[in-house]
Write a protein that holds these residues in place. Structure first.
Motif, PDB file in Angstrom:
ATOM      1  N   GLU A 325       1.130  -1.037   0.087  1.00 12.75           N
ATOM      2  CA  GLU A 325       0.231  -0.049  -0.095  1.00 12.75           C
ATOM      3  C   GLU A 325       0.911   1.161   0.037  1.00 12.75           C
ATOM      4  O   GLU A 325       0.905   2.059  -0.884  1.00 12.75           O
ATOM      5  CB  GLU A 325      -0.745  -0.097   1.162  1.00 12.75           C
ATOM      6  N   VAL A 326       1.939   1.191   0.869  1.00  7.82           N
ATOM      7  CA  VAL A 326       2.406   2.067   0.710  1.00  7.82           C
ATOM      8  C   VAL A 326       3.775   2.745  -0.631  1.00  7.82           C
ATOM      9  O   VAL A 326       3.333   3.517  -0.809  1.00  7.82           O
ATOM     10  CB  VAL A 326       3.622   2.237   2.166  1.00  7.82           C
ATOM     11  N   ARG A 327       4.026   1.416  -1.459  1.00  4.66           N
ATOM     12  CA  ARG A 327       4.739   1.455  -2.546  1.00  4.66           C
ATOM     13  C   ARG A 327       3.789   2.462  -3.509  1.00  4.66           C
ATOM     14  O   ARG A 327       3.732   3.358  -3.982  1.00  4.66           O
ATOM     15  CB  ARG A 327       4.893   0.446  -2.737  1.00  4.66           C
ATOM     16  N   ALA A 328       2.820   1.787  -3.856  1.00  2.00           N
ATOM     17  CA  ALA A 328       1.170   2.665  -4.247  1.00  2.00           C
ATOM     18  C   ALA A 328       1.207   3.479  -4.074  1.00  2.00           C
ATOM     19  O   ALA A 328       1.130   4.543  -4.960  1.00  2.00           O
ATOM     20  CB  ALA A 328       0.313   1.152  -4.179  1.00  2.00           C
ATOM     21  N   ALA A 329       1.212   4.256  -2.466  1.00  2.00           N
ATOM     22  CA  ALA A 329       0.710   5.880  -2.389  1.00  2.00           C
ATOM     23  C   ALA A 329       1.990   6.344  -3.194  1.00  2.00           C
ATOM     24  O   ALA A 329       1.464   7.772  -3.646  1.00  2.00           O
ATOM     25  CB  ALA A 329       0.678   5.613  -0.660  1.00  2.00           C
ATOM     26  N   ILE A 330       2.756   6.139  -2.940  1.00  2.00           N
ATOM     27  CA  ILE A 330       4.396   6.856  -2.787  1.00  2.00           C
ATOM     28  C   ILE A 330       4.302   6.806  -5.073  1.00  2.00           C
ATOM     29  O   ILE A 330       4.975   7.634  -5.678  1.00  2.00           O
ATOM     30  CB  ILE A 330       5.300   6.509  -2.463  1.00  2.00           C
ATOM     31  N   GLY A 331       3.970   5.922  -5.326  1.00  2.00           N
ATOM     32  CA  GLY A 331       4.486   5.398  -6.776  1.00  2.00           C
ATOM     33  C   GLY A 331       5.214   4.588  -7.457  1.00  2.00           C
ATOM     34  O   GLY A 331       5.838   5.092  -8.425  1.00  2.00           O
ATOM     35  N   VAL A 332       6.310   4.178  -6.182  1.00  2.00           N
ATOM     36  CA  VAL A 332       6.719   3.392  -7.089  1.00  2.00           C
ATOM     37  C   VAL A 332       6.920   1.798  -7.099  1.00  2.00           C
ATOM     38  O   VAL A 332       7.430   1.078  -6.759  1.00  2.00           O
ATOM     39  CB  VAL A 332       8.169   3.419  -5.684  1.00  2.00           C
ATOM     40  N   ASN A 333       5.485   1.737  -7.358  1.00  2.00           N
ATOM     41  CA  ASN A 333       5.052   0.246  -7.621  1.00  2.00           C
ATOM     42  C   ASN A 333       4.746  -0.114  -9.095  1.00  2.00           C
ATOM     43  O   ASN A 333       3.540  -0.032 -10.119  1.00  2.00           O
ATOM     44  CB  ASN A 333       3.365  -0.142  -7.203  1.00  2.00           C
TER      45      ASN A 333
END
Length: 336
Positions: A325-333
């Motif tokens: 969820e954190v990766r998706a929020a930051i945009g590094v997924n």
């Protein structure tokens, strides 16, 4: 059902200060059925100031696990895991470091106090300096709403709350949960050491360990600091600052009897040896069942490691979901 995260650094066996300060309450909360409980053995955090003695951490890991099981922490009710076995925690720390300034870390009262206590001066290990951020990763990975800690850890909880607010403000609301500290009742404080030092500490050698046998317990109780001016049985004695009475206040359920003993000691006519023997009986009654359970668990150390592995696998699943969820929020997924 609210989520709790708590734990200990594996730098030695746990003592009765840990027991009355946190372990008894953990067992109570675990058994209430009201909480989802994660209990972490913080080996990575312990390495921040013990990196040159990793064997101490490895040796202590199983000792802490045995102490947990002995006091009644139950892997069927609580997820007991090892910090270093959760890779997501390190990645979360990297993201959170970008939301904290060096000057803010330097102002953290707990960090300042521990730097002074450990005599780091200007040679502060970087891992130790940033451990408030690492601690935030531990808390947020499991979306812990409640974090039982001592009063001295309040600045750490506040820093975690700041990081959570910054993250949610920048990357999106309600991704991370803002934790609340659960502190001991006012006036309870830490259990002082046998020598009268304000802190019971492994490094000061003034502890009664949960694993101490009956003879060791008795020797330690008989060495406790009392009133140095109470030279004769008939002399009036001081209760204030007397460790025997401090421990009786904490451990003896018969408060009426403790009050009578205090009155007799203050009036004169009660010797230190007699009152220490009474305290030894009280402590032995409390600690004997713990000691016996610990000995049983110690007969099958591989089973204890298996318990830690299973707990770590379960904790990994939860932490990995938060990291996703954190990766998706930051945009590094990028490749998901």
């Amino acid at each position: 059902m609210k989520t709790i995260l708590t734990g200990d650094r594996p730098t030695g066996k746990l003592h009765i200060g840990h027991y009355v300060g946190s372990l008894k309450n953990r067992v109570k909360m675990q058994n209430s059925g009201k909480y989802r409980t994660f209990i972490m053995i913080a080996d990575q955090q312990a390495l921040t100031d013990n990196a040159r003695d990793p064997e101490k951490i490895r040796r202590s890991l199983i000792q802490v696990a045995l102490d947990y099981l002995a006091v009644g922490l139950d892997p069927a009710k609580s997820t007991i895991f090892v910090q270093s076995q959760i890779p997501a925690l390190s990645e979360l720390t990297n993201y959170y470091l970008n939301l904290v300034t060096v000057s803010r870390l330097e102002r953290n009262p707990t960090v300042k106090a521990e730097i002074q206590q450990k005599h780091f001066e200007k040679s502060i290990p970087a891992g130790f300096f940033i451990y408030p951020v690492s601690q935030t990763s531990d808390i947020t990975a499991f979306k812990a709403e409640l974090v039982p800690v001592g009063d001295d850890q309040e600045p750490m909880i506040e820093q975690a709350r700041e990081i959570v607010r910054s993250f949610n403000s920048i990357y999106g609301k309600h991704i991370l949960v803002e934790p609340q500290g659960v502190f001991p009742p006012k006036g309870f404080g830490r259990l002082p050491g046998l020598d009268g030092n304000a802190k019971m500490s492994k490094s000061l050698g003034n502890c009664i360990y949960l694993s101490d046998d009956a003879d060791t317990l008795q020797k330690k109780v008989m060495s406790m600091y009392t009133d140095p001016n109470h030279l004769h049985i008939e002399d009036p004695g001081e209760v204030e600052g007397n460790m025997v009475f401090k421990y009786l206040d904490v451990f003896d359920p018969d408060k009426e009897q403790v009050a009578k003993l205090k009155e007799q000691y203050q009036a004169g006519g009660l010797g230190d040896v007699k009152i220490k023997r009474y305290l030894n009986d009280v402590l032995e009654a409390e600690l004997r069942p713990i000691r016996e359970r610990r000995a049983e668990f110690a007969k099958d150390v591989p089973a204890v490691y298996d318990m830690l592995q299973k707990g770590s696998q379960k904790a990994n699943e939860v932490a990995n979901q938060t990291l996703k969820e954190v990766r998706a929020a930051i945009g590094v997924n990028y490749f998901n």
